[in-house]
Design a protein around this motif. Structure first.
Motif, PDB file in Angstrom:
ATOM      1  N   GLU A   1       8.871  -1.874  -0.102  1.00 30.92           N
ATOM      2  CA  GLU A   1       8.458  -0.674   0.637  1.00 30.92           C
ATOM      3  C   GLU A   1       9.415   0.482   0.394  1.00 30.92           C
ATOM      4  O   GLU A   1       9.005   1.631   0.227  1.00 30.92           O
TER       5      GLU A   1
ATOM      6  N   ASP B   1      -0.838   1.917  -4.990  1.00 34.92           N
ATOM      7  CA  ASP B   1      -0.590   0.544  -4.520  1.00 34.92           C
ATOM      8  C   ASP B   1       0.207  -0.243  -5.563  1.00 34.92           C
ATOM      9  O   ASP B   1       0.110   0.004  -6.768  1.00 34.92           O
TER      10      ASP B   1
ATOM     11  N   ARG C   1       0.835  -1.197   0.000  1.00 36.24           N
ATOM     12  CA  ARG C   1       0.000   0.000   0.000  1.00 36.24           C
ATOM     13  C   ARG C   1       0.872   1.249   0.000  1.00 36.24           C
ATOM     14  O   ARG C   1       1.964   1.257   0.564  1.00 36.24           O
ATOM     15  N   ARG C   2       0.354   2.299  -0.628  1.00 39.47           N
ATOM     16  CA  ARG C   2       1.122   3.552  -0.653  1.00 39.47           C
ATOM     17  C   ARG C   2       1.354   4.063   0.766  1.00 39.47           C
ATOM     18  O   ARG C   2       2.422   4.576   1.077  1.00 39.47           O
ATOM     19  N   ARG C   3       0.362   3.903   1.628  1.00 46.14           N
ATOM     20  CA  ARG C   3       0.507   4.360   3.010  1.00 46.14           C
ATOM     21  C   ARG C   3       0.313   3.181   3.955  1.00 46.14           C
ATOM     22  O   ARG C   3      -0.556   3.173   4.804  1.00 46.14           O
ATOM     23  N   GLY C   4       1.131   2.191   3.787  1.00 47.98           N
ATOM     24  CA  GLY C   4       1.031   1.022   4.654  1.00 47.98           C
ATOM     25  C   GLY C   4       2.087  -0.005   4.305  1.00 47.98           C
ATOM     26  O   GLY C   4       2.886   0.182   3.385  1.00 47.98           O
ATOM     27  N   GLU C   5       2.081  -1.093   5.034  1.00 44.16           N
ATOM     28  CA  GLU C   5       3.082  -2.117   4.813  1.00 44.16           C
ATOM     29  C   GLU C   5       2.654  -3.082   3.716  1.00 44.16           C
ATOM     30  O   GLU C   5       1.514  -3.085   3.254  1.00 44.16           O
TER      31      GLU C   5
ATOM     32  N   GLU D   1       8.409   4.152  -4.624  1.00 45.80           N
ATOM     33  CA  GLU D   1       8.182   5.435  -5.289  1.00 45.80           C
ATOM     34  C   GLU D   1       8.774   5.465  -6.691  1.00 45.80           C
ATOM     35  O   GLU D   1       8.512   6.388  -7.453  1.00 45.80           O
TER      36      GLU D   1
ATOM     37  N   ASP E   1      -2.819   7.209 -10.199  1.00 44.18           N
ATOM     38  CA  ASP E   1      -3.612   8.154  -9.395  1.00 44.18           C
ATOM     39  C   ASP E   1      -4.975   8.421 -10.042  1.00 44.18           C
ATOM     40  O   ASP E   1      -5.146   8.273 -11.226  1.00 44.18           O
TER      41      ASP E   1
END
Length: 353
Positions: A313, A283, A249-253, A317, A353
């Motif tokens: 992780e 993601d 996930r973009r904001r998660g593990e 990006e 996005d």
């Protein structure tokens, strides 16, 4: 050997080479060694050379006392008397059978290497040359066989409804047989995707269609099949005993996703479970083969899933192509640059996005 070709004397090495004793050949013509392989012109040129007083050097096939043929390298030197007339010839023979065998082995290896290089090029050409342009997501793939050819495979299939199917598979072994099965797998998958169906249905059909060939070849296939819908941002998938992919996930593990299903080739009739997972912008889905997680470092430690998840992780990006290159670079650093003993394959999907 006299100018007329009759043998005067032979040393023990001659006996070991031809099987003839001196008593058996003394006074007989050298033609007793004639194999029948060379034509009259060959011997005519040889005799013309040495009777003209010139040393002859070359290779020929001769016949032993037991009738077997053997290759030899021979140097025949004319010996003149004090008046300059040729008195006799001295022939130095050397058995070159082992050298010939070594040369033939080298040539065969060179031909095989050339054939395998061509097979590698053909197999690589069967993989996606460039990622398909699918609105709402980006993808990339990598294939690094352990030998010239391999049994790992990945592919992308854009569908008419705008969704994208991804598949990754690992045929057991790294032989030409595994590569051939991989080629068959690709053909069957493409025909099934064209006909349509859910991931679970496609995997089940694959298993039924390939079971007989896999059984005869004594091979198995692990496979993961996924279908991503940009419209609903939903990932549907089925697995045939393959290494569980990672969703980061973009904001998660990162976490593994999996579904129940037997590897291909074990039983002709298998019902495969289908699972779904929601995806969001940024993601990442990473499909991979066990050549990555089972790669070993200098101390024998496995690269492992946890280390792969951390790498995903930390590199998420990056653009898809750069991302996979970064994962491979980390893997090379971990193994100390030692070539992998297993095929390496990855397929990546990144939600836009």
């Amino acid at each position: 050997m006299r100018p007329g070709g009759r043998i005067i004397w032979a040393n023990p090495a001659f006996t070991r080479l031809t099987g003839y004793l001196l008593d058996e050949v003394a006074g007989r013509g050298i033609g007793i060694l004639n194999s029948g392989v060379h034509g009259e012109e060959f011997y005519r040129d040889l005799w013309h050379t040495i009777r003209a007083g010139t040393v002859w050097h070359g290779e020929m096939i001769n016949r032993r006392r037991d009738g077997s043929l053997y290759p030899e390298e021979q140097t025949i030197t004319p010996v003149r008397d004090e008046r300059g007339a040729i008195r006799c010839f001295i022939a130095i023979k050397q058995d070159i059978a082992e050298r010939k065998q070594a040369q033939e082995a080298l040539l065969e290896n060179a031909r095989l290497a050339c054939d395998m290089q061509l097979a590698r090029q053909i197999q690589r050409s069967l993989l996606p040359e460039i990622p398909p342009p699918v609105p709402g997501c980006r993808c990339a793939g990598r294939w690094v066989p352990a030998a010239h050819v391999g049994g790992d495979y990945y592919d992308f299939f854009p569908r008419e409804d705008g969704s994208l199917d991804l598949v990754i598979a690992d045929v057991s072994g790294h032989s030409v047989g595994a590569a051939l099965i991989m080629t068959e797998l690709r053909s069957v998958i493409r025909s099934l995707v064209h006909a349509g169906g859910t991931p679970a249905r496609i995997v089940g059909s694959l298993n039924a269609l390939l079971h007989e060939d896999l059984s005869r070849a004594e091979l198995i296939i692990t496979l993961f099949y996924a279908s991503y819908s940009p419209a609903t941002r939903t990932l549907a998938f089925a697995s045939a005993g393959h290494s569980p992919p990672l969703v980061c996930r973009r904001r998660g593990e990162c976490r593994q996703i999996d579904a129940e299903g037997l590897i291909l080739g074990v039983h002709p009739l298998v019902e495969y479970e289908q699972q779904e997972v929601p995806m969001a912008a940024g993601d990442i889905l990473l499909l991979y083969t066990d050549g990555i997680t089972e790669a070993t470092g200098p101390g024998g430690e496995l690269f492992g899933t946890a280390r792969l998840a951390r790498a995903v992780e930390e590199e998420r990006e990056r653009e898809p192509e750069e991302f996979l290159d970064a994962i491979l670079a980390r893997l090379r650093m971990f193994t100390g640059g030692v070539p992998s003993g297993d095929d390496i394959c990855m397929a990546l999907l990144k939600v836009g996005d």
